[in-house]
Motif scaffolding. Sequence first.
Motif, PDB file in Angstrom:
ATOM      1  N   GLN A   1      31.497 -10.510  -0.193  1.00  7.29           N
ATOM      2  CA  GLN A   1      31.178  -9.944   1.116  1.00  7.29           C
ATOM      3  C   GLN A   1      31.186 -11.028   2.190  1.00  7.29           C
ATOM      4  N   ARG A   2      30.575 -12.150   1.900  1.00  7.15           N
ATOM      5  CA  ARG A   2      30.539 -13.243   2.875  1.00  7.15           C
ATOM      6  C   ARG A   2      31.932 -13.843   3.092  1.00  7.15           C
ATOM      7  N   ASP A   3      32.666 -14.008   2.016  1.00  7.61           N
ATOM      8  CA  ASP A   3      34.017 -14.568   2.137  1.00  7.61           C
ATOM      9  C   ASP A   3      34.884 -13.711   3.045  1.00  7.61           C
TER      10      ASP A   3
ATOM     11  N   ARG B   1      25.322  -1.897   2.531  1.00  6.07           N
ATOM     12  CA  ARG B   1      25.714  -3.070   3.305  1.00  6.07           C
ATOM     13  C   ARG B   1      27.235  -3.222   3.322  1.00  6.07           C
ATOM     14  N   GLN B   2      27.854  -2.990   2.179  1.00  8.11           N
ATOM     15  CA  GLN B   2      29.317  -3.104   2.095  1.00  8.11           C
ATOM     16  C   GLN B   2      29.985  -2.077   2.994  1.00  8.11           C
TER      17      GLN B   2
ATOM     18  N   ASP C   1      32.559  -3.048   5.906  1.00  4.92           N
ATOM     19  CA  ASP C   1      33.911  -2.485   5.901  1.00  4.92           C
ATOM     20  C   ASP C   1      34.238  -1.826   7.236  1.00  4.92           C
ATOM     21  N   GLU C   2      33.219  -1.193   7.825  1.00  2.68           N
ATOM     22  CA  GLU C   2      33.451  -0.500   9.101  1.00  2.68           C
ATOM     23  C   GLU C   2      33.765  -1.471  10.233  1.00  2.68           C
TER      24      GLU C   2
ATOM     25  N   VAL D   1      17.794  -1.976  14.748  1.00  2.00           N
ATOM     26  CA  VAL D   1      17.834  -1.100  13.579  1.00  2.00           C
ATOM     27  C   VAL D   1      19.042  -1.428  12.712  1.00  2.00           C
ATOM     28  N   VAL D   2      20.194  -1.685  13.348  1.00  2.00           N
ATOM     29  CA  VAL D   2      21.385  -2.024  12.576  1.00  2.00           C
ATOM     30  C   VAL D   2      21.132  -3.298  11.767  1.00  2.00           C
ATOM     31  N   GLU D   3      20.464  -4.270  12.373  1.00  2.00           N
ATOM     32  CA  GLU D   3      20.116  -5.497  11.647  1.00  2.00           C
ATOM     33  C   GLU D   3      19.280  -5.183  10.407  1.00  2.00           C
ATOM     34  N   LYS D   4      18.302  -4.280  10.573  1.00  2.00           N
ATOM     35  CA  LYS D   4      17.445  -3.918   9.438  1.00  2.00           C
ATOM     36  C   LYS D   4      18.243  -3.163   8.373  1.00  2.00           C
ATOM     37  N   CYS D   5      19.235  -2.363   8.787  1.00  2.00           N
ATOM     38  CA  CYS D   5      20.085  -1.678   7.812  1.00  2.00           C
ATOM     39  C   CYS D   5      20.829  -2.696   6.961  1.00  2.00           C
TER      40      CYS D   5
END
Length: 435
Positions: free
Chosen positions: A406-408, A364-365, A369-370, A351-355
């Motif tokens: 985000q990727r960086d 997603r950010q 961040d978490e 589910v986390v993957e789907k989120c």
Amino acid sequence: MYNGGYGGFAGGRRDLPVHQERRGRSHQSYSPQHGANGLSPREQNRWSTPDIESEQERERHLTRNRSSDYQVQALNGYGAPIANGNRRDRHDDTAHAGRSPLLEEFRGNKSKKYELRDIIGHIVEFSGDQHGSRFIQQKLELASMEEKHDVFEELYPHALQLMTDVFGNYVIQKFFEHGNQMQKNALAQQMKGHVLALSLQMYGCRVVQKGLEYLGPEEQALLVIELDGNVLKCVKDQNGNHVIQKAIERVPPQSITFIIESFRNQVYGLATHPYGCRVIQRIFEHCSEEQAKPLLEELHRYTVNLIQDQYGNYVIQHVLEHGKPTDKSTIVNKVRGQVLALSKHKFASNVVEKCVAYGSKRDRQALIDEVVQTRSDGTSPLIAMMKDQYANYVVQKMLDVVDGDQRDLLVARIRPHLQSLKKYTYGKHLISSGC
């Protein structure tokens, strides 16, 4: 009523068949890296998808039909009852004594070319035979209207018994596919009063599903209404749940209101049931927003529990993939604050993957961040996730779907730990992902 012929039935509209549900990982062909079920070793360990069984699997696992007040007594092609509706042993030598000379010749003479006209007078017997049934099915696909008429006239009085027969049910299905509308309506007439029993029977449920695919709206409605009061019984039945799913897919919404109503205050129990979770997903796929809204509201009250359930997690994933943005954000908000714990859970990690994959950029950010934050003791959830057998796939998914800043950010946090990751089986996946 049927009066010996089928000319008195008015033709209705015809629905074309559609649908084969697929959930979970993509099905792959067999390879040395994948088992015979098409899943890699890690997927076999992670995924226990309650996907719809194939007919062969269902027959293999069901050694006997259920004994219930609704059982339809099935007769074989020769008039002998099949005790309790049990599946006929295809290799039973006792069947040999009951075959007519024509069927014996048909089975033994491989060189002679038979046509449907050659077996008139023996249609029911051939329908109840493995080889005879296959022959009739093949011929019906290209048969003339006259040939279909002759076969149907002989078959019709025995249609109900053939619907529950291991081989005969396929002949009935072929008439729903290739018969004219009057023949289809005549078969529906035979089913009336027996829909519940057929739906709970191993072979009869297939005939009901086929009927719902090819009958017009009026005939569909007359069939499914017989399930009123027994919807939950069907949903939790290994045969009946397929009929409920087909009804949701093919029958006009106004004719299945009673099905939706029966799910009120039952969503959690259904979503955590191996068959019920499929039915709930069909609701969200095919029903109107007005019909689905009360069920979604009920679902959201149990999101955290369903995320961690072996069946419920599929329902939540389905909403994340196909639901409205507001419903997706509601689920992501339930995940926030416990990303690490849920990512390390066998079912919740999916589910986390789907989120990550289907949430908004803002959602997603928040998840990223978490996991990249550094705790007071100097540790980070991201590092623990990279080393975990389930959570490392969440990190991989983050790397797959994010871009730009985000990727960086993720790569910058991962790179200092690449050498230490080599010690961990699961960490190696991240090394190969191009960090």
